[in-house]
Every structure is written in structure tokens, then in C-alpha cells.
Design a protein around this motif. Structure first.
Motif, short mmCIF file in Angstrom:
data_model
loop_
_atom_site.label_atom_id
_atom_site.label_comp_id
_atom_site.label_asym_id
_atom_site.label_seq_id
_atom_site.Cartn_x
_atom_site.Cartn_y
_atom_site.Cartn_z
N LEU A 157 -5.52 109.51 64.68
CA LEU A 157 -4.87 109.09 63.43
C LEU A 157 -5.77 108.08 62.73
O LEU A 157 -6.21 107.11 63.34
N VAL A 158 -6.04 108.32 61.45
CA VAL A 158 -6.91 107.44 60.67
C VAL A 158 -6.06 106.70 59.64
O VAL A 158 -5.29 107.32 58.89
N VAL A 159 -6.22 105.37 59.61
CA VAL A 159 -5.53 104.55 58.62
C VAL A 159 -6.48 104.26 57.47
O VAL A 159 -7.56 103.69 57.67
N THR A 160 -6.11 104.65 56.26
CA THR A 160 -6.94 104.42 55.08
C THR A 160 -6.36 103.28 54.24
O THR A 160 -5.20 102.90 54.40
N GLY A 161 -7.20 102.78 53.35
CA GLY A 161 -6.78 101.70 52.45
C GLY A 161 -7.77 101.60 51.31
O GLY A 161 -7.68 102.33 50.34
N SER B 263 -1.94 94.58 58.60
CA SER B 263 -1.27 95.58 57.77
C SER B 263 -1.73 96.99 58.15
O SER B 263 -0.91 97.91 58.27
N SER B 264 -3.03 97.17 58.34
CA SER B 264 -3.55 98.47 58.75
C SER B 264 -3.04 98.85 60.13
O SER B 264 -2.66 99.99 60.39
N LEU B 265 -3.05 97.87 61.03
CA LEU B 265 -2.62 98.12 62.40
C LEU B 265 -1.15 98.54 62.43
O LEU B 265 -0.78 99.52 63.10
N LYS B 266 -0.32 97.85 61.68
CA LYS B 266 1.11 98.17 61.68
C LYS B 266 1.37 99.53 61.05
O LYS B 266 2.23 100.29 61.50
N ALA B 267 0.62 99.87 59.99
CA ALA B 267 0.79 101.17 59.37
C ALA B 267 0.45 102.29 60.35
O ALA B 267 1.14 103.32 60.41
N GLY B 268 -0.59 102.08 61.14
CA GLY B 268 -0.97 103.10 62.12
C GLY B 268 0.03 103.23 63.25
O GLY B 268 0.40 104.34 63.64
N ILE B 269 0.50 102.11 63.80
CA ILE B 269 1.48 102.14 64.89
C ILE B 269 2.75 102.84 64.42
O ILE B 269 3.34 103.66 65.14
N ALA B 270 3.19 102.52 63.21
CA ALA B 270 4.43 103.11 62.70
C ALA B 270 4.31 104.61 62.50
O ALA B 270 5.32 105.32 62.52
N ALA B 271 3.10 105.12 62.31
CA ALA B 271 2.91 106.55 62.04
C ALA B 271 2.66 107.39 63.29
O ALA B 271 2.52 108.61 63.21
N LEU B 272 2.60 106.75 64.46
CA LEU B 272 2.32 107.51 65.69
C LEU B 272 3.49 108.40 66.07
O LEU B 272 4.65 108.03 65.88
N PRO B 273 3.22 109.58 66.66
CA PRO B 273 4.30 110.44 67.13
C PRO B 273 5.13 109.73 68.20
O PRO B 273 4.61 108.90 68.95
#
Length: 540
Positions: free
Chosen positions: A395-399, A428-438
Motif C-alpha cells: 500500500l502506497v500513501v501519496t500526498g 498524517s501519512s502514517l495514519k492514512a496508511g494504517i486506516a486503509a489496511l485490509p
């Protein structure tokens, strides 16, 4: 013994070597041919049979097996009746089996006709479990080797069964500030299950601070409560015989007899005693229900089998209970070997690539888009390393410059999520990625988009070290002892990561959960090298 084709005129009293189906009956292998059997064979137009004929000095198979079994009988060891040259030896109680390996080898070397197979030394057995089987291979045995076998087996116990004793066991579980209640409860429960499975009783556990004086006081209280075995499960793994928990044994008036054992997992067990009462400092893997070195020691102690420094040091053969390819080098460079325990379901670990930053120290360049000699962007190199590892999904977090990053990764089988508030910092990036994990992901490798030298093999070593049940819920790579990236986080920490704010990552949580942290030493410094300035980029 004579063996081979035998005319029917000479077959009376011979032993049939193979089952024969006749029109009106079946003559089974091992049948002693009498007049009626021979007549039936004649009627079926057989002129001869393959049979064995005993000679003077031959002992029939059942008699030979019977005599060997009688010579092996000891207290709490029973036997079956002899049949087809076999007798089984059985346990009469729940206990620990000791096997005289050298004696068994000598008996089996006497004659090919005599075989004796047993369970492994130090096997845990239940009532009616088979301990050994005696099998006479041919239909008879020469008298001479049988007599020698009987004398050897009567002279020394080949099998000894030590029943488990209902000992009262005391447990001290230490804690550090911020330690989760579940860690304490799981450690106590795993210990209780082990002890009760071996007929022991766990006294009410003592909970103490992870301090020498507190451990000593708890041990003293447990001795007064009647503990016949003392255990210490530390909040932090013991690393030296002078560490907190061993020092607590000394302060309670005890001694440390040995530190460490050649069993993995279980290396960090410490053996001591307080007066006549054995006292153990347990390795961190004792919190897991999986078999480890502590199980071997506990079984012996509850069966009344002495545990000494010498006996610990002799546990190495067979002591590799589970191959872990994350051990420090050079073992890490060796080919992977199969685990000696049953294979487990691989844990699902995702890779989370943080690619949202603004590259302020390299402005106006976006470091993640800097290309190598082949024209590949740095972030693409990082993502390709993740895709070549065991991590799934990636999973890649973009910004910042979202479209450029997405274009650089076009065609790759990755998931994308966008951190709308990426300008607020790393969290912010870290939380966005964690929230998007299956929801079925058990752990996540948090990868930085500017660390292209972390190879797929390094990622796989980190993943292999992840085992929350054995206390390795956070896995961090190191090079020459210096901590690096990426760090693997178990799902149990996702909630805390989601509460982080500001331009920081989750690294500070490793100190809060030191008892759950596992370091994996790497062969080179790729896990330390990021490229966030023009000067470091020149080095790349």
C-alpha cells in the motif's frame, strides 16, 4: 531355521511364509501346518509351499518376543501378549519416559532377528501409551543372541517411567510502566496450562515491579506459601545472569547455577535455586503456548528428574525446535531449513510505503522522483523491493505531487491511498496508511520512500522475525546494533499509531513496548541509509 520351498511330504509342523487362498479356506502367513492343512493344500493341487522349519536351538518368534518383554518389565511399565513375534510395552501412568539409548543400540546390534523400537528419550506419555515395541523379524531366533539380549535387558533398565508429581508452583510476573494487562494475563495463563498438564498446581501468582528487591520479596512470599518450584516471568527478557530477575533469586538467598541453554526458542532460560527449591527465570517465549526450552525443563522437574547445568548443556541435539532465519549473522546467510515443528499458517504482513512528504530539505527537487541510471524513480525502486518480498498487500500513501508518484508506479500491483493532510507531517501519512489496511492484515512494515537500499531479502528477514505469540510483535532491523528502518508493527499497536500527531512517526512506541520488541541484525547498512539531502543523494 530352514527356509524356502518345502515339499508337502516334509511340511508338517512347518510355518507357512505367505498367505494362501484355497477354495474352501484361507491359510494365513504364520500358520503351523498340520495334517488337515496339508490335506487341503493337496486338494488344491499344491505340491509344495514356501515355509520355515525350525532347527535345534531355534526359539519360536512369540516365545522370543515374550522373553525379551519380560526382561524389560519395570515399575509402571506393562506389556501386551505376544503375537506374530511382537510385544508392545505400555505406560501405566502419566509421566516422563527415560530411555537408555546406548543399551537399546547394543541390543539391536546383537542379531538382525531381534529389533527393539522405543519412543524418544524424555517423551511425555499418558496411561496406555505405547513406549516400545519388540519385533522378531523371522519366525524364530537363535538361542544364543536371545539369551544375551535377556541378560542385558535384565541387568539395566532400558525404559524408566517417572510419574509427574503434583508439585505446587509459584510464579512471579514482573511488570514495567505502560505494560498491557493482556501481556500479564497471557503469560500467567500459558504457565498455568503447562503446569496443570503435568499434574502440578499453580499458586496464586505474585505480580511485582521489574526490580531486584521486589522480585526477591515475591519469591520469599511464594516459598512461605509452600512453593516447591519457583518461576520468574520477566517483563523484559533476561540478558545476563546479573540481570534483574537472577539478581532477585540471589537477594532471596538463592544461587544461580546456569544461564542459557542450547534450545531455540528458549535460549535465555536461567537455572537457579532458593535453598532446595528450584528457581527458573523464564525466556520470553514462555509466554507462548508453543513448545520451547522451558517445556523440556519443566517436564523434568515435575517428573523428579534432576536438572543440572550439564543436563541443560546436553539439550542441543534436537534443540532446534523452530528454525528462525532472523538470527544474527552469519547464520542469517545460511539457506533456510525446514522447521522441526509443524508448519504454521504464514502471517499476513502488509508493506506500507510512505510517499507523501514534501522533500523540504531537497527542494525544489522531489527526492522520491529522482531517477537512477536506468531512469527508475527512487519511490519505484522502494515499491519494487516491497513487491519482491513476502509482504502483501503493498500500500502506497501519496500526498505531495500525488499525480507524479502515481505515474511513476503505474502498472504495479499496489494499493493507493491519499493523505489529504500530508502537510501536517509524517504522522498524517502514517495514519492514512494504517486506516486503509485490509482488516485481515496481522502486521505492517512501515517503509520510507527514500530508502531504496532495503532489499527484498532484508524485508523477508524482518517478516520472518514477526511472531506476536512469542513476544515479537514489533520487529526492527539493526546494523552493528544501530536501529534502522523499516519497522514491522503488529495489529495490536494500530490503535496507538492512529493517535499519533505532528511530524513524527511511531518510533517512540518501541520504548513503551520494549518487552514486545525484537531486533534483527542485518548484513549491511541499507536499513540505516535514507536519502533526504543533496549530499546523501550524491552518495547514492
Amino acid at each position: 531355521m530352514l527356509f524356502g520351498p518345502t515339499p508337502l511330504d516334509e511340511a508338517r509342523g512347518a510355518i507357512l511364509a505367505h498367505t494362501l487362498r484355497l477354495p474352501d479356506r484361507v491359510l494365513k502367513k504364520g500358520t503351523v501346518l498340520d495334517a488337515a492343512a496339508i490335506e487341503a493344500l493337496r486338494a488344491a493341487r499344491h505340491g509344495e509351499v514356501i515355509a520355515a522349519r525350525l532347527e535345534s536351538g531355534d526359539v519360536p518368534e512369540d516365545e522370543a518376543a515374550d522373553r525379551m518383554a519380560n526382561a524389560m518389565l519395570r515399575p509402571l511399565v506393562a506389556r501386551s501378549r505376544a503375537a506374530t513375534g511382537r510385544v508392545n510395552l505400555l505406560a501405566e501412568t502419566h509421566g516422563l519416559l527415560r530411555v537408555d539409548v546406548a543399551l537399546i543400540d547394543r541390543v539391536n546390534a546383537l542379531d538382525e532377528s531381534l529389533t527393539l523400537a522405543t519412543l524418544a528419550d524424555f517423551s511425555v506419555v499418558q496411561p496406555k501409551d505405547m513406549l516400545a515395541t519388540i519385533k522378531v523379524i523371522p519366525f524364530s531366533v537363535p538361542a544364543a543372541p536371545l539369551q544375551v539380549a535377556e541378560a542385558m535387558l535384565r541387568g539395566a533398565p532400558a525404559l524408566t517411567l517417572h510419574p509427574f508429581r503434583p508439585l505446587r508452583v509459584g510464579l512471579v510476573s514482573t511488570e514495567l510502566p505502560g505494560m498491557k494487562e493482556a501481556i500479564f494475563e497471557n503469560g500467567v495463563e500459558a504457565t498455568r496450562v503447562r503446569i496443570e498438564a503435568l499434574a502440578g498446581t499453580l499458586l496464586p501468582p505474585e505480580r511485582s515491579a521489574h526490580e531486584t528487591a521486589a522480585v526477591a520479596d515475591a519469591l520469599t512470599r511464594l516459598r512461605r506459601a509452600g512453593a516447591e518450584l519457583l518461576l520468574i516471568l520477566g517483563a523484559s527478557a533476561v540478558v545476563d545472569r546479573r540481570d534483574v530477575a537472577p539478581a532477585g533469586i540471589l537477594r532471596a538467598g538463592g544461587v544461580i547455577e546456569h544461564f542459557g541453554m542450547p534450545v531455540d526458542p528458549g535460549n535465555l532460560l536461567c537455572l537457579g535455586r532458593v535453598g532446595p527449591v528450584p528457581a527458573l527465570v523464564l525466556p520470553g517465549c514462555a509466554r507462548s503456548p508453543k513448545v520451547n526450552g522451558f517445556d523440556w525443563v519443566l517436564e523434568r522437574l515435575l517428573a523428579g528428574v534432576p536438572v543440572t547445568p550439564k543436563s541443560l548443556m546436553r539439550m542441543g541435539v534436537g534443540g532446534l525446535l523452530k528454525e528462525i532465519d532472523t538470527r544474527p549473522l552469519p547464520r542469517g546467510d545460511a539457506p533456510r531449513s525446514a522447521a522441526t515443528t509443524a508448519p504454521r499458517r504464514p502471517r499476513r504482513v502488509a508493506a506500507l510505503v510512505l510517499a507523501a512528504g514534501r522533500s523540504r530539505r531537497m527542494a525544489p527537487l522531489n527526492k522520491l522522483m529522482v531517477t537512477d541510471r536506468s531512469g527508475q524513480a527512487m519511490v519505484a525502486r522502494v515499491v519494487d523491493n516491497a513487491l519482491a518480498s513476502r509482504a502483501r498487500p503493498v500500500l502506497v500513501v501519496t500526498g505531495h505531487e500525488r499525480e507524479r508518484v502515481e505515474d511513476a508506479l503505474a502498472g504495479r500491483p499496489v494499493l493507493m491511498t491519499h493523505a489529504e493532510d500530508y502537510a501536517e507531517g509524517l504522522s498524517s501519512s502514517l495514519k492514512a496508511g494504517i486506516a486503509a489496511l485490509p482488516p485481515d492484515v496481522e502486521g505492517v512494515l512501515v517503509m520510507l520512500g527514500d530508502m531504496p537500499l532495503v532489499s527484498p531479502a532484508m524485508l523477508d528477514r524482518i517478516i520472518a522475525g514477526f511472531d506476536p505469540e512469542e513476544g515479537r510483535a514489533i520487529v526492527q532491523p539493526t546494523f552493528r546494533g544501530k536501529q534502522g528502518n523499516p519497522v514491522l508493527w503488529g495489529r495490536e499497536f494500530f490503535g496507538e499509531i492512529l493517535s499519533i500527531s505532528g511530524d513524527v512517526g511511531a518510533r517512540h512506541l518501541t520504548g513503551r513496548h520494549a518487552e514486545r520488541l525484537h531486533n534483527v541484525e542485518m548484513a549491511d547498512d541499507g536499513v540505516l541509509r535514507d536519502f533526504d539531502t543533496v549530499d546523501t543523494l550524491k552518495g547514492l
